[in-house]
Write a protein that holds these residues in place. Structure first.
Motif, PDB file in Angstrom:
ATOM      1  N   ILE A   1       0.858  -1.192   0.000  1.00  0.00           N
ATOM      2  CA  ILE A   1       0.000   0.000   0.000  1.00  0.00           C
ATOM      3  C   ILE A   1       0.892   1.240   0.000  1.00  0.00           C
ATOM      4  N   ALA A   2       0.562   2.214  -0.835  1.00  0.00           N
ATOM      5  CA  ALA A   2       1.288   3.484  -0.773  1.00  0.00           C
ATOM      6  C   ALA A   2       1.168   4.003   0.653  1.00  0.00           C
ATOM      7  N   ALA A   3       2.285   4.387   1.246  1.00  0.00           N
ATOM      8  CA  ALA A   3       2.299   4.781   2.659  1.00  0.00           C
ATOM      9  C   ALA A   3       1.325   5.910   2.944  1.00  0.00           C
ATOM     10  N   ASN A   4       1.172   6.834   1.996  1.00  0.00           N
ATOM     11  CA  ASN A   4       0.264   7.963   2.219  1.00  0.00           C
ATOM     12  C   ASN A   4      -1.208   7.560   2.088  1.00  0.00           C
ATOM     13  N   HIS A   5      -1.477   6.296   1.744  1.00  0.00           N
ATOM     14  CA  HIS A   5      -2.851   5.789   1.703  1.00  0.00           C
ATOM     15  C   HIS A   5      -3.111   4.748   2.794  1.00  0.00           C
ATOM     16  N   ALA A   6      -2.096   4.466   3.583  1.00  0.00           N
ATOM     17  CA  ALA A   6      -2.237   3.462   4.644  1.00  0.00           C
ATOM     18  C   ALA A   6      -3.036   4.030   5.814  1.00  0.00           C
ATOM     19  N   SER A   7      -3.575   3.140   6.609  1.00  0.00           N
ATOM     20  CA  SER A   7      -4.293   3.532   7.813  1.00  0.00           C
ATOM     21  C   SER A   7      -3.351   4.313   8.730  1.00  0.00           C
ATOM     22  N   GLU A   8      -3.758   5.508   9.119  1.00  0.00           N
ATOM     23  CA  GLU A   8      -2.935   6.367   9.985  1.00  0.00           C
ATOM     24  C   GLU A   8      -2.619   5.666  11.306  1.00  0.00           C
ATOM     25  N   GLU A   9      -3.597   4.987  11.850  1.00  0.00           N
ATOM     26  CA  GLU A   9      -3.414   4.291  13.127  1.00  0.00           C
ATOM     27  C   GLU A   9      -2.370   3.177  13.005  1.00  0.00           C
ATOM     28  N   LYS A  10      -2.489   2.353  11.958  1.00  0.00           N
ATOM     29  CA  LYS A  10      -1.532   1.265  11.749  1.00  0.00           C
ATOM     30  C   LYS A  10      -0.135   1.815  11.465  1.00  0.00           C
ATOM     31  N   LEU A  11      -0.067   2.878  10.681  1.00  0.00           N
ATOM     32  CA  LEU A  11       1.219   3.475  10.336  1.00  0.00           C
ATOM     33  C   LEU A  11       1.910   4.035  11.573  1.00  0.00           C
ATOM     34  N   GLN A  12       1.156   4.730  12.415  1.00  0.00           N
ATOM     35  CA  GLN A  12       1.739   5.291  13.636  1.00  0.00           C
ATOM     36  C   GLN A  12       2.257   4.186  14.560  1.00  0.00           C
ATOM     37  N   ARG A  13       1.524   3.091  14.656  1.00  0.00           N
ATOM     38  CA  ARG A  13       1.951   1.962  15.479  1.00  0.00           C
ATOM     39  C   ARG A  13       3.255   1.368  14.934  1.00  0.00           C
ATOM     40  N   PHE A  14       3.314   1.208  13.619  1.00  0.00           N
ATOM     41  CA  PHE A  14       4.512   0.667  12.984  1.00  0.00           C
ATOM     42  C   PHE A  14       5.715   1.595  13.207  1.00  0.00           C
ATOM     43  N   LEU A  15       5.521   2.893  12.998  1.00  0.00           N
ATOM     44  CA  LEU A  15       6.618   3.851  13.161  1.00  0.00           C
ATOM     45  C   LEU A  15       7.076   3.951  14.611  1.00  0.00           C
ATOM     46  N   LYS A  16       6.136   3.829  15.546  1.00  0.00           N
ATOM     47  CA  LYS A  16       6.482   3.870  16.974  1.00  0.00           C
ATOM     48  C   LYS A  16       7.390   2.695  17.344  1.00  0.00           C
ATOM     49  N   ASP A  17       7.111   1.542  16.758  1.00  0.00           N
ATOM     50  CA  ASP A  17       7.881   0.336  17.058  1.00  0.00           C
ATOM     51  C   ASP A  17       9.168   0.220  16.231  1.00  0.00           C
ATOM     52  N   ASN A  18       9.303   1.031  15.182  1.00  0.00           N
ATOM     53  CA  ASN A  18      10.445   0.943  14.264  1.00  0.00           C
ATOM     54  C   ASN A  18      11.006   2.342  14.023  1.00  0.00           C
ATOM     55  N   LYS A  19      11.712   2.826  14.999  1.00  0.00           N
ATOM     56  CA  LYS A  19      12.160   4.224  15.028  1.00  0.00           C
ATOM     57  C   LYS A  19      13.210   4.569  13.972  1.00  0.00           C
ATOM     58  N   ASP A  20      13.847   3.562  13.346  1.00  0.00           N
ATOM     59  CA  ASP A  20      14.857   3.840  12.322  1.00  0.00           C
ATOM     60  C   ASP A  20      14.239   4.228  10.978  1.00  0.00           C
ATOM     61  N   VAL A  21      12.949   4.006  10.809  1.00  0.00           N
ATOM     62  CA  VAL A  21      12.277   4.324   9.554  1.00  0.00           C
ATOM     63  C   VAL A  21      12.085   5.840   9.462  1.00  0.00           C
ATOM     64  N   GLU A  22      12.496   6.399   8.331  1.00  0.00           N
ATOM     65  CA  GLU A  22      12.355   7.837   8.104  1.00  0.00           C
ATOM     66  C   GLU A  22      10.930   8.129   7.608  1.00  0.00           C
ATOM     67  N   LYS A  23      10.109   8.669   8.490  1.00  0.00           N
ATOM     68  CA  LYS A  23       8.677   8.853   8.230  1.00  0.00           C
ATOM     69  C   LYS A  23       8.402   9.733   7.012  1.00  0.00           C
ATOM     70  N   ASN A  24       9.067  10.883   6.909  1.00  0.00           N
ATOM     71  CA  ASN A  24       8.753  11.813   5.820  1.00  0.00           C
ATOM     72  C   ASN A  24       9.025  11.212   4.448  1.00  0.00           C
ATOM     73  N   LEU A  25      10.178  10.549   4.304  1.00  0.00           N
ATOM     74  CA  LEU A  25      10.502   9.906   3.030  1.00  0.00           C
ATOM     75  C   LEU A  25       9.509   8.789   2.735  1.00  0.00           C
ATOM     76  N   LEU A  26       9.157   8.020   3.752  1.00  0.00           N
ATOM     77  CA  LEU A  26       8.196   6.932   3.577  1.00  0.00           C
ATOM     78  C   LEU A  26       6.855   7.470   3.088  1.00  0.00           C
ATOM     79  N   LEU A  27       6.369   8.531   3.711  1.00  0.00           N
ATOM     80  CA  LEU A  27       5.080   9.099   3.314  1.00  0.00           C
ATOM     81  C   LEU A  27       5.128   9.733   1.922  1.00  0.00           C
TER      82      LEU A  27
END
Length: 133
Positions: free
Chosen positions: A4-30
């Protein structure tokens, strides 16, 4: 497995994933990335970024430890996506020996020097390329 394109993913699921995986660069991903949803949970992500018109760089490839076994299927899916985008080549920078083994098994080729990798960061690890048919 669903991509799924990250900018179309569920905000709740995405936030949970990013919280648990802090090395992921959120802005580039989105901006340019995709999330990997398995069993209704985001378990991975990647960015397929354009280097030149038909040349892509696979960045920020990440899969959670409990779904690491799905990495070969995910790489095959990413290559199919690259083909849909009419890519001619996909570059990957690997930091881990096991990823090197997997890339070689999937017919990626190691790169020492070429005009593309010379433009990309020279961090530790190995550059690989896949020729999309």
């Amino acid at each position: 497995m669903e991509i799924i394109a990250a900018n179309h993913a569920s905000e709740e699921k995405l936030q949970r994933f990013l919280k648990d995986n802090k090395d992921v660069e959120k802005n580039l991903l989105l901006e340019k990335g995709y999330v990997v949803e398995i069993d209704d949970t985001i378990e991975g992500c990647f960015v397929l970024d354009t280097v030149e018109d038909d040349i892509y760089w696979l960045k920020q490839l990440y899969v959670t430890k409990n779904k690491a076994g799905s990495l070969p299927v995910l790489l095959e899916t990413i290559l199919a996506l690259a083909k849909e985008k009419q890519a001619k080549q996909v570059y990957v920078h690997s930091h881990q020996p096991m990823v090197d083994v997997l890339l070689e098994a999937l017919q990626f080729y190691p790169q020492k020097e070429n005009e593309i990798t010379d433009k990309l960061p020279k961090n530790n690890g190995n550059w690989w390329t896949y020729n999309v048919s």
